[in-house]
Design a protein around this motif. Structure first.
Motif, mmCIF file in Angstrom:
data_model
loop_
_atom_site.group_PDB
_atom_site.id
_atom_site.type_symbol
_atom_site.label_atom_id
_atom_site.label_comp_id
_atom_site.label_asym_id
_atom_site.label_seq_id
_atom_site.Cartn_x
_atom_site.Cartn_y
_atom_site.Cartn_z
ATOM 1 N N PRO A 80 0.822 -1.213 0.000
ATOM 2 C CA PRO A 80 0.000 0.000 0.000
ATOM 3 C C PRO A 80 0.857 1.265 0.000
ATOM 4 O O PRO A 80 1.908 1.329 0.643
ATOM 5 N N LEU A 81 0.407 2.273 -0.743
ATOM 6 C CA LEU A 81 1.144 3.530 -0.833
ATOM 7 C C LEU A 81 0.938 4.349 0.442
ATOM 8 O O LEU A 81 -0.125 4.327 1.055
ATOM 9 N N LYS A 82 1.951 5.068 0.818
ATOM 10 C CA LYS A 82 1.827 5.960 1.970
ATOM 11 C C LYS A 82 2.681 7.193 1.747
ATOM 12 O O LYS A 82 3.661 7.174 0.992
ATOM 13 N N ASP A 83 2.298 8.278 2.401
ATOM 14 C CA ASP A 83 3.041 9.523 2.275
ATOM 15 C C ASP A 83 4.367 9.431 3.032
ATOM 16 O O ASP A 83 4.477 8.697 4.028
ATOM 17 N N PRO A 90 2.983 13.877 14.407
ATOM 18 C CA PRO A 90 2.157 13.423 13.277
ATOM 19 C C PRO A 90 2.577 14.105 11.973
ATOM 20 O O PRO A 90 3.053 15.228 11.993
ATOM 21 N N ASP A 91 2.396 13.412 10.862
ATOM 22 C CA ASP A 91 2.805 13.978 9.584
ATOM 23 C C ASP A 91 1.721 14.872 8.993
ATOM 24 O O ASP A 91 1.969 15.593 8.036
ATOM 25 N N LYS A 92 0.498 14.847 9.590
ATOM 26 C CA LYS A 92 -0.598 15.682 9.090
ATOM 27 C C LYS A 92 -1.277 16.389 10.255
ATOM 28 O O LYS A 92 -1.373 15.854 11.369
ATOM 29 N N ILE A 93 -1.752 17.608 9.977
ATOM 30 C CA ILE A 93 -2.476 18.406 10.963
ATOM 31 C C ILE A 93 -3.622 19.117 10.247
ATOM 32 O O ILE A 93 -3.682 19.140 9.017
ATOM 33 N N LYS A 94 -4.550 19.686 11.029
ATOM 34 C CA LYS A 94 -5.644 20.469 10.451
ATOM 35 C C LYS A 94 -5.297 21.959 10.549
ATOM 36 O O LYS A 94 -4.869 22.447 11.579
ATOM 37 N N LEU A 139 17.307 3.482 3.493
ATOM 38 C CA LEU A 139 16.196 3.234 4.417
ATOM 39 C C LEU A 139 14.867 3.636 3.808
ATOM 40 O O LEU A 139 13.852 2.943 3.975
ATOM 41 N N HIS A 140 14.859 4.752 3.063
ATOM 42 C CA HIS A 140 13.612 5.274 2.500
ATOM 43 C C HIS A 140 13.480 4.975 0.997
ATOM 44 O O HIS A 140 12.586 5.523 0.344
ATOM 45 N N SER A 141 14.373 4.118 0.465
ATOM 46 C CA SER A 141 14.298 3.680 -0.942
ATOM 47 C C SER A 141 14.202 4.863 -1.894
ATOM 48 O O SER A 141 13.363 4.894 -2.802
ATOM 49 N N LEU A 142 15.050 5.846 -1.691
ATOM 50 C CA LEU A 142 15.044 7.037 -2.542
ATOM 51 C C LEU A 142 15.759 6.762 -3.860
ATOM 52 O O LEU A 142 16.690 5.942 -3.914
ATOM 53 N N HIS A 228 -8.600 22.377 6.795
ATOM 54 C CA HIS A 228 -8.145 21.420 5.798
ATOM 55 C C HIS A 228 -7.070 20.536 6.424
ATOM 56 O O HIS A 228 -6.346 20.965 7.327
ATOM 57 N N VAL A 229 -6.950 19.305 5.929
ATOM 58 C CA VAL A 229 -5.884 18.409 6.386
ATOM 59 C C VAL A 229 -4.617 18.750 5.617
ATOM 60 O O VAL A 229 -4.584 18.678 4.386
ATOM 61 N N CYS A 230 -3.571 19.125 6.340
ATOM 62 C CA CYS A 230 -2.325 19.588 5.716
ATOM 63 C C CYS A 230 -1.136 18.823 6.273
ATOM 64 O O CYS A 230 -1.218 18.170 7.316
ATOM 65 N N ARG A 231 -0.017 18.939 5.565
ATOM 66 C CA ARG A 231 1.236 18.427 6.102
ATOM 67 C C ARG A 231 1.570 19.166 7.405
ATOM 68 O O ARG A 231 1.224 20.328 7.578
#
Length: 250
Positions: A80-83, A90-94, A139-142, A228-231
């Motif tokens: 599964p894809l993930k950000d 947390p990687d996302k905030i409102k 580690l992050h497969s860049l 809105h849900v943001c980074r």
């Protein structure tokens, strides 16, 4: 002849012939024979064994086919894809949006809502570039990237979001120089702006915001304050500052 005349006794040879004839007649009319019974039982056993082997073969075939399907699905199904979340949790905030429609002015028109103050603190100290180790890349497969000229064990990458903001900044500057795009004296400058328009379009289209904006009856219809849900931009900014790298000419 007298009815009471005694019956003549058969000889031994006649009796053997009679027994042979009786045995043959009994076989012809279906009376069971010991040897025939053994033969029929053996045939039945062979058939039963054949059926059992067939059943076992079918079961093994089903097991092998299902196992092959399971293993192939585990190998070929894409995870599964993930950000990216390397910059913190947390990687996302409102975040509440302010659309600023009323009395929309800029710069020299006595309002600072869209002037430089809005852009203060947007860009990290070293711009959009960072330098990371080989271990971080693995580690992050860049994908492969250029090595740092002054730090050979570090690899240089750009944070896409800051590059896109840089492009929006360049487009914004053109609003104060409306003749710049029609001037062909600096073709590189023109191509840079057109590149930036495409970069912003791709970013907006990629991260297409699914927020359902509520509307009001009167113009401008869109109210302020909807979240809105943001980074988590503060976490990303802190990570970028920690790994920041100034490219020559930036």
């Amino acid at each position: 002849m007298s009815p009471y005349e005694p019956i003549e006794q058969k000889t031994e040879e006649e009796r053997e012939n009679d027994e042979a004839l009786f045995s043959q007649t009994s076989t012809e009319i279906g009376e069971p024979d010991v040897h025939d019974s053994d033969s029929i039982w053996k045939q039945r056993r062979r058939r039963l064994l054949h059926w059992r082997l067939t059943d076992v073969g079918l079961v093994l075939l089903i097991v092998v086919s299902n196992l092959s399907w399971f293993l192939s699905s585990r190998i070929w199904v894409q995870p599964p894809l993930k950000d990216p979340d390397y910059f913190g949790s947390p990687d996302k905030i409102k975040v509440a949006f302010d659309h600023d429609w009323i009395d929309l002015k800029d710069g020299d028109n006595s309002s600072s809502r869209y002037a430089d103050e809005k852009w203060k603190g947007v860009f990290p100290t070293h711009g959009s570039s960072v330098a990371v180790s080989k271990e971080f890349v693995e580690l992050h497969s860049l994908p492969p990237s250029m090595r740092s000229p002054d730090m050979p064990d570090q690899f240089v990458y750009q944070i896409a979001g800051y590059h896109q903001l840089h492009c929006l900044w360049e487009i914004r500057k053109q609003l104060y120089e409306p003749g710049a795009l029609s001037t062909l004296d600096d073709r590189l400058r023109r191509d840079h702006i057109l590149h930036c328009v495409e970069a912003v379009r791709q970013a907006l289209y990629c991260f297409l915001d699914p927020t359902l904006i509520n509307l009001e009856p009167k113009w401008p219809h869109v109210p302020n304050g909807q979240k809105h849900v943001c980074r988590n931009r503060n976490a990303l900014r802190a990570w970028t500052e920690e790994h920041g790298y100034s490219l020559p000419g930036e």
